[in-house]
Write a protein that holds these residues in place. Structure first.
Motif, short mmCIF file in Angstrom:
data_model
loop_
_atom_site.label_atom_id
_atom_site.label_comp_id
_atom_site.label_asym_id
_atom_site.label_seq_id
_atom_site.Cartn_x
_atom_site.Cartn_y
_atom_site.Cartn_z
N LYS A 67 0.82 -1.22 0.00
CA LYS A 67 0.00 0.00 0.00
C LYS A 67 0.85 1.26 0.00
O LYS A 67 1.76 1.41 0.83
CB LYS A 67 -0.91 -0.01 1.24
N PRO A 69 0.96 5.55 0.42
CA PRO A 69 0.29 6.42 1.39
C PRO A 69 -1.00 7.01 0.84
O PRO A 69 -1.10 7.26 -0.36
CB PRO A 69 1.33 7.54 1.60
N VAL A 70 -1.96 7.23 1.73
CA VAL A 70 -3.23 7.83 1.32
C VAL A 70 -3.42 9.13 2.10
O VAL A 70 -3.24 9.17 3.32
CB VAL A 70 -4.41 6.85 1.60
N THR A 71 -3.77 10.18 1.38
CA THR A 71 -3.95 11.50 1.99
C THR A 71 -5.20 11.53 2.87
O THR A 71 -6.25 11.02 2.48
CB THR A 71 -4.09 12.57 0.88
N THR A 72 -5.07 12.14 4.06
CA THR A 72 -6.23 12.38 4.92
C THR A 72 -6.34 13.88 5.14
O THR A 72 -5.37 14.50 5.58
CB THR A 72 -6.05 11.70 6.30
N ASN A 82 -6.51 5.03 6.29
CA ASN A 82 -5.53 4.13 6.92
C ASN A 82 -6.09 3.54 8.21
O ASN A 82 -6.01 2.34 8.44
CB ASN A 82 -4.24 4.90 7.21
N LEU A 241 12.17 9.80 6.53
CA LEU A 241 11.00 9.01 6.17
C LEU A 241 11.17 8.23 4.87
O LEU A 241 10.44 7.28 4.61
CB LEU A 241 9.78 9.94 6.07
N GLU A 257 3.32 -1.17 4.19
CA GLU A 257 3.37 0.23 3.74
C GLU A 257 4.49 0.96 4.46
O GLU A 257 4.90 0.58 5.56
CB GLU A 257 2.04 0.95 3.97
N HIS A 260 6.06 6.80 5.89
CA HIS A 260 5.77 8.16 5.41
C HIS A 260 4.36 8.31 4.82
O HIS A 260 3.68 7.34 4.52
CB HIS A 260 6.81 8.61 4.39
N GLY A 261 3.98 9.59 4.64
CA GLY A 261 2.70 9.92 4.05
C GLY A 261 2.83 10.22 2.57
O GLY A 261 3.83 9.85 1.93
N SER A 262 1.84 10.95 2.02
CA SER A 262 1.75 11.14 0.58
C SER A 262 2.64 12.28 0.07
O SER A 262 2.68 12.54 -1.13
CB SER A 262 0.29 11.38 0.19
N ALA A 263 3.34 12.95 0.97
CA ALA A 263 4.33 13.99 0.63
C ALA A 263 3.85 14.92 -0.49
O ALA A 263 4.46 14.99 -1.55
CB ALA A 263 5.67 13.34 0.26
N PRO A 264 2.76 15.66 -0.26
CA PRO A 264 2.21 16.51 -1.33
C PRO A 264 3.22 17.55 -1.84
O PRO A 264 3.14 17.97 -2.99
CB PRO A 264 1.00 17.19 -0.69
N ASP A 265 4.20 17.91 -0.97
CA ASP A 265 5.17 18.92 -1.39
C ASP A 265 6.08 18.47 -2.54
O ASP A 265 6.64 19.29 -3.25
CB ASP A 265 6.04 19.39 -0.19
N ASN A 273 11.83 9.28 -2.71
CA ASN A 273 12.69 8.13 -2.48
C ASN A 273 11.80 6.89 -2.32
O ASN A 273 11.02 6.81 -1.37
CB ASN A 273 13.51 8.36 -1.21
#
Ligand code: NAI
Length: 337
Positions: A67, A69-72, A82, A241, A257, A260-265, A273
């Protein structure tokens, strides 16, 4: 026969890092039939639900998933996919090995610990209410059943993996009832494992000790919220992360999984990575009995890291996700001849 594994690409950098991991696993010659399903915002557009029943059915049927990452949404919007996935499938143990990877630059070089986080209750109960305007109460649920179950998982993991010590992390000086129950449960289970040293630390002191002398920790046993926070802190000890994997384990399924998260930046920029999800993928391969392939990939990964010429930006390099993935794939092919 090909293994059938559910693939949840996720949001943000999720599709980029999961595509990289699928490529690398394929290069190692493991036959996997990926059963792709979407969650979160992407799933709502297609199915009207953030956690579609078809995804849950797939994970239950295949018993194993990779899986992204999924944004919350923060402070509003839908509840965490999650948390929903972990609760629905009762993936009660969140296992996060935090170790130095050969060649990866980091503040410490002798970190080798495993974080065992309870995954189904605590302040993640989702039970929050505005009692009167301006006053919100959130429920912290701690049960003896879930606490003993996760403690037993931690001690068994220690026993089966040659580890010597389990440290329970708590705030029972303040939350005497809730964290007190978590601690009492850990102590009860500790008595079943006399060969494993057991100790306890208050969470604030544990955080300070982690950044001062991380090498003193072996297996850390934490309730859900402290486990979430301390995992990111621990990731920072070994390179961030981008390099720390994880697994959500239960009786009926295992979902692998990264921490780390979805790292929108950095999403969509070919900068992420993929190592953290790749290491999660190696945990998955070992889980399904593909140990040799996991070792081959790990060897290739560490050679790329040690060479230091094709590492991603988060580790101080300049390689893109694609260039890094190409380098790992080349190393695997070189090894396989
Ligand atoms: P994050 O982990 O996405 O990012 C934190 C920082 O680490 C950012 O600067 C990011 O660029 C960097 N980073 C993370 N992974 C990286 C990678 N593989 N390579 C290079 N740099 C990386 O945490 P943030 O920003 O707090 O959360 C973003 C979203 O992710 C939120 O919606 C959150 O709810 C969600 N999330 C999802 C998780 C999951 O699906 N398991 C876990 C954690 C957060």
């Amino acid at each position: 026969m090909a293994h059938r594994v559910t693939l949840i690409p996720g949001d943000g950098i999720g599709p980029e890092v999961s595509a990289a991991v699928v490529r690398i696993i394929e290069a190692a010659g493991v036959a996997i039939e990926w059963d792709e399903h979407h969650a979160g915002v992407t799933a709502v557009e297609q199915t009207g639900s953030t956690l579609p029943q078809s995804l849950l059915d797939s994970v239950i049927a295949n018993r194993v998933a990779l899986k992204g990452p999924v944004t919350t949404p923060v402070g509003e919007g839908f509840t965490s996919v999650n948390v929903g996935l972990r609760k629905t499938l009762d993936l009660y143990a969140n296992l996060r090995p935090v170790t130095n990877l050969p060649g990866v630059p980091s503040r410490y070089q002798d970190v080798d610990m495993v974080i065992v986080r309870e995954n189904t209750e605590d302040l993640y109960s989702g039970m929050e209410n505005e009692i009167v305007p301006g006053v919100v109460a959130g429920l912290k649920i701690i049960t003896a059943t879930a606490s003993e179950r996760i403690a037993r998982f931690a001690f068994r993991h220690a026993t089966e993996n040659g580890r010597r010590k389990v440290t329970a992390i708590h705030k029972a000086n303040i939350m005497k009832q809730a964290d007190g129950l978590f601690l009492r449960s850990a102590r009860t289970v500790a008595r079943e494992f006399p060969d494993i040293t057991y100790d306890e630390k208050i969470v604030d002191n544990a955080c300070m000790q982690l950044v001062m002398r991380p090498e003193q920790y072996d297996v850390l046993l934490l309730p859900n919220l402290y486990g979430d926070i301390v995992s990111d802190l621990a990731a920072g000890l070994v390179g961030g992360l981008g390099v720390v994997p994880g697994a959500n384990l239960g009786e009926q399924a295992a979902v692998f999984e990264a921490v780390h998260g979805s790292a929108p930046d950095i999403a969509g920029q070919d900068k992420a990575n993929p190592t953290a999800l790749l290491l999660s993928g190696l945990m998955l391969l070992r889980h399904i009995g593909e140990r040799t392939a996991a070792d081959v990939i790990f060897g290739a990964l560490t050679r790329v890291m040690a060479a230091g010429t094709t590492i991603t930006r988060d580790l101080g390099g300049s390689a893109s996700t694609t260039q890094f993935t190409d380098a790992v794939v080349r190393e695997i092919h070189a090894h396989r001849g």
